[in-house]
Design a protein around this motif. Structure first.
Motif, mmCIF file in Angstrom:
data_model
loop_
_atom_site.group_PDB
_atom_site.id
_atom_site.type_symbol
_atom_site.label_atom_id
_atom_site.label_comp_id
_atom_site.label_asym_id
_atom_site.label_seq_id
_atom_site.Cartn_x
_atom_site.Cartn_y
_atom_site.Cartn_z
ATOM 1 N N MET A 69 12.090 -8.873 1.582
ATOM 2 C CA MET A 69 11.752 -10.255 1.244
ATOM 3 C C MET A 69 12.204 -11.232 2.322
ATOM 4 N N GLU A 70 13.176 -10.852 3.135
ATOM 5 C CA GLU A 70 13.602 -11.719 4.235
ATOM 6 C C GLU A 70 12.527 -11.799 5.304
ATOM 7 N N VAL A 80 2.507 -9.731 8.496
ATOM 8 C CA VAL A 80 3.375 -8.589 8.192
ATOM 9 C C VAL A 80 2.639 -7.279 8.436
ATOM 10 N N TYR A 81 3.323 -6.363 9.088
ATOM 11 C CA TYR A 81 2.838 -4.996 9.309
ATOM 12 C C TYR A 81 3.672 -4.059 8.455
ATOM 13 N N ILE A 82 3.031 -3.353 7.519
ATOM 14 C CA ILE A 82 3.714 -2.418 6.620
ATOM 15 C C ILE A 82 3.576 -1.017 7.193
ATOM 16 N N GLN A 95 3.408 -8.156 -2.589
ATOM 17 C CA GLN A 95 4.303 -9.273 -2.291
ATOM 18 C C GLN A 95 3.808 -10.072 -1.075
ATOM 19 N N VAL A 96 3.282 -9.351 -0.088
ATOM 20 C CA VAL A 96 2.740 -10.045 1.084
ATOM 21 C C VAL A 96 1.522 -10.871 0.692
ATOM 22 N N ALA A 97 0.675 -10.304 -0.172
ATOM 23 C CA ALA A 97 -0.498 -11.047 -0.642
ATOM 24 C C ALA A 97 -0.066 -12.299 -1.399
ATOM 25 N N LYS A 98 0.931 -12.163 -2.233
ATOM 26 C CA LYS A 98 1.438 -13.312 -2.993
ATOM 27 C C LYS A 98 1.941 -14.401 -2.058
ATOM 28 N N LYS A 101 0.127 -14.133 3.387
ATOM 29 C CA LYS A 101 0.198 -13.833 4.809
ATOM 30 C C LYS A 101 -0.732 -12.679 5.178
ATOM 31 N N PRO A 102 -1.409 -12.760 6.324
ATOM 32 C CA PRO A 102 -2.194 -11.619 6.800
ATOM 33 C C PRO A 102 -1.321 -10.379 6.910
ATOM 34 N N CYS A 103 -1.940 -9.227 6.701
ATOM 35 C CA CYS A 103 -1.166 -7.996 6.614
ATOM 36 C C CYS A 103 -1.941 -6.842 7.218
ATOM 37 N N CYS A 104 -1.225 -5.960 7.895
ATOM 38 C CA CYS A 104 -1.779 -4.680 8.328
ATOM 39 C C CYS A 104 -0.965 -3.586 7.658
ATOM 40 N N ILE A 105 -1.657 -2.627 7.034
ATOM 41 C CA ILE A 105 -1.004 -1.535 6.317
ATOM 42 C C ILE A 105 -1.319 -0.216 7.011
#
Length: 333
Positions: A69-70, A80-82, A95-98, A101-105
């Motif tokens: 979460m930090e 965020v890159y997961i 959580q990233v969607a909430k 923020k753009p995200c790569c998984i």
């Protein structure tokens, strides 16, 4: 026109946080983010304090944490890159969607289609870009294969087949923990980790799949996940496909053959091997090496997408489709 709105001006740095500091990030991905103009990696998260601190020092990442979460709620992190094993993708992604923020998984998108659908719907509802790390869609080697297909160099395509085999490795035999062979994390075993790349690539090359089925077994009993999978599928344009994935074989093989009315294209999905074209017009063998950091073009395409220059080839929708195919072959849906 891009499927998702772009969020950033081209002259503004996009600040990334990375959740997970495993082997895949060491050379394949994190350096690609750091070397992409306009991207910077400002924080990395790992559950083990000593390990993540060492990782941050080695890769010159200024911030580190043991609390995801930090990163996710940090106003100074833009995307965020997961990069964790698949069983935690949904937990972090929602959580990233909430947070918007753009995200790569990392692939596969999740251990099953239903979790992948939940991720896809969360980002779609927020209208936030979602990328899946099926980076072969961005590699020059496979773009060359797509060019040959688009130019009809082997005529009308009728069939694609893939045989992927490997010997059990020392880790498989030892009984030590490996998420790739844990059915709770990767129900299909190495199929989830390796075959997902090819199945996603085939949809990119030949169009979406409308039917798929298969059979999965645990032949050797070395671990809890499946070690032998066979499958067949049919693309929306009528092209038929079949695959065998044997992870307890006596030999190693990675061979894809695309059959057309006027020739064949042969290549490997996972091995860095030449691509080969045979047709009535002649015979070509082309070697196209991967970049030093294999995700480089994939990451650069993320940048182009986020500044509104081009649509990324591997987004949430395509990743969800690959999850559907995989579950169909594993007879899970």
């Amino acid at each position: 026109m891009l499927e998702s709105p772009f969020y950033f001006q081209e002259n503004k740095p996009i600040r990334w946080g990375v959740i997970g500091c495993g082997k895949v990030t060491e050379k394949k991905s994190l350096p690609a983010y750091q070397k992409t103009p306009g991207f910077q990696v400002d924080m990395v998260m790992g559950r083990n304090k000593e390990r993540v601190l060492d990782y941050a020092k080695r890769h010159k990442v200024p911030g580190w944490t043991t609390d995801s979460m930090e990163i996710i709620e940090n106003p100074n992190i833009d995307a965020v890159y997961i990069a964790t094993p698949p069983d935690s993708h949904k937990f972090y992604a929602l959580q990233v969607a909430k947070a918007g923020k753009p995200c790569c998984i990392e692939k596969p998108m999740a251990p099953n289609y239903q979790d992948s659908l939940a991720i896809y719907e969360a980002f779609t509802k927020k209208n936030v870009p979602l990328f899946i790390t099926y980076y072969r869609r961005s590699l020059p080697r496979f773009l060359k294969v797509k060019q040959w297909l688009d130019e009809n160099l082997i005529g009308k395509v009728s069939h694609i087949r893939w045989e992927k085999t490997k010997l059990p490795n020392d880790l498989d035999i030892s009984g030590k923990y490996n998420w790739r062979t844990d059915k709770e994390v990767a129900p299909g075993g190495y199929f989830d980790d390796l075959a997902s790349h090819g199945l996603d690539l085939f949809s990119f090359l030949l169009g979406d799949v409308k039917e798929a089925n298969g059979e999965a077994t645990n032949k050797l009993g070395l671990y809890s996940a499946y070690d032998m999978v066979s499958g067949s599928w049919k693309h929306e344009n009528g092209i038929r496909g079949e695959g065998i994935w044997n992870f307890g074989a006596s030999n190693r093989l990675d061979k894809v053959e695309i059959l057309g009315t006027d020739g064949t294209i042969t290549f490997s999905v996972l091995d860095e091997a030449p691509i080969e074209l045979k047709s009535s017009s002649g015979h070509q063998t082309v070697e196209i090496p991967h970049p030093e950091h294999v995700q480089q073009y994939h990451v650069e395409n993320i940048k182009n997408h986020l500044v509104g220059k081009a649509q990324h080839p591997s987004i949430g929708k395509s990743g969800l489709h690959t999850s559907w195919i995989m579950d169909k072959i594993l007879s899970a849906i």
